[in-house]
Structure formats: C-alpha cells, structure tokens
Write an enzyme that holds these catalytic residues in place. Structure first.
Site: not given
Length: 243
Positions: A88-90, A92, A116
């Site tokens: 998720h975010s970083l 990903s 994500s």
C-alpha cells in the site's frame, strides 16, 4: 517459522503466502487482522522495517535499494510455496521493486502483485516533497493523508518516536527513480480510493505497463487509507472470495 527481523511471521502454516508491504511509517501490525481473515489457506507475512514497532531503537532505512535488498534476502528463503505480494502506497513501490529484484536473482516471482493506493511506478508524479520540510510542517502535512489519528499527531512525544521512520519513508518514496526494465510476468491488480487526493486515476493505469499478464483496477469508497474500512472486501478479493 523464521525469526528474521525483516518479516513478521504468520499465526499458522498455510498452503500459500502473502507478503505485505506497509505504507510510510507503517509496520506489520497494519495487517494483523488479515491473518485470521485469510487463514487457514494463506500465511500472511508482513515486512518489518527499522525505526518502528519492535525495531524502534534501530535507525531507519533511507535507501529504497537497500530496503529491497534486505527484504529480497528474507523472502528468498520462503519461496518454497506459492506466494503473492500486497503493498500500500510506498509499500506498492517496495513490492514492485522486490519482485524485480527476485527476477534479477533468478528466483521465483510472486503469482500476483496487488498494488494499492499508488500510481504506476513509471507514471507517478510527486506532487509535493514532504521529507525535507521542517519538523512541525512535516507533521502538519501528514494530516492530509488521514492515516494518523489527530490525537497521535498532537502528542509530541509519540510523534518524536515516529518521526524518523516517517521522514525516511517519505524520502524514499519522493526520491524514487523509475528504471526501464521488461514488464513482469505476473498479473497486477491495482486498488484505489475514489476520494484519494494523492492518487490520480489515469496515472494509476501505469501499473498496466508493468505486466505481460492480466491487469485490473478495483475502486473503493474512501481516501488514501481506504484499505482499513474495506478490509473485509479487500481480503475477500485477495482470497478469490469477492462477489
């Protein structure tokens, strides 16, 4: 089970594995409720980074390449079962680059990459650089992400402990430089919040350039941290139980 400090192990053995990579400042506890949700089939292993959680006393990692190298070393020992990546975010970006590093080493690849809350690695745009801001301005900017409770942001002692990890993680994300490589031979599924001001839907489509296999996009109501209120739907999607 391994006692590797870079990975938080599952609660019980399963037939396959899901390696989870947290957002900036996050750690394995972000995925603790995923373990029972995906059991008994899937083992949930969560990346545990320095300067947070049980590794709070350690200095943070500031190099994405070093972080990926450490995580790849650890995951390489656990490729004896089918596995997938979720970030998720970083996280990903970390998941994506870890998959690339596995390929460089000639090791098995994840069967699926779930990306994500992040624009495509080659299409992403850093709209604002936060990691170089003065301490108080940096903390104030975190409010825009809605991922840290206000009472935590306003608690100076807690934020002093969290600040090194947050600053280091935002620095890694903001300094990330995409390198051209062949697409990965695995499906990629992108997830996003429809009210996330930090992820542009068109730039999210850039994940489709990174795969030779299938690509899909799944939207959810919510902002950058949509994964928390939609945990049941997301774990069902990962498990193949979504309707």
């Amino acid at each position: 089970m391994t006692t590797d400090p870079w990975l938080q192990p599952p609660i019980a053995p399963g037939a396959d594995r899901l390696f989870c990579f947290p957002f900036a400042g996050g750690n394995g506890t972000a995925f603790k409720t995923w373990r029972p949700a995906l059991a008994p089939r899937t083992e949930v292993w969560a990346a545990m980074l320095p300067a947070r959680g049980p590794r709070l006393a350690e200095p943070p990692t500031t190099s994405l390449a070093d972080l990926v190298s450490h995580l790849t070393d650890s995951i390489a020992k656990l490729t004896d079962k089918p596995f997938a990546f979720f970030g998720h975010s970083l996280g990903s970006l970390v998941a994506f680059e870890t998959a690339r590093e596995l390929r460089r080493r000639g090791l098995p690849l994840p069967e699926v990459l779930w990306a994500s809350g992040a624009e495509g690695p080659g299409t992403r745009v850093v709209k604002r650089h936060l990691h170089g801001l003065p301490h108080d301005e940096f903390i104030e900017a975190l409010r825009e992400y809605n991922g840290t409770p206000s009472e935590v942001l306003e608690h100076r002692e807690i934020m002093e402990m969290l600040y090194p990890a947050l600053q280091a993680d935002f620095g890694m994300a903001e300094r990330y430089e995409y390198r051209e490589e062949p697409p990965l031979d695995l499906p990629i599924h992108a997830l996003y919040g429809d009210a996330d001001p930090h992820v542009d839907y068109e730039l999210l489509q850039g994940w489709g350039r990174e795969t030779t296999r299938s690509f899909s996009v799944h939207g959810f109501d919510g902002d950058h941290f949509f994964l928390f209120p939609h945990e049941e739907a997301i774990t069902a999607l990962i498990a193949g139980r979504a309707r």
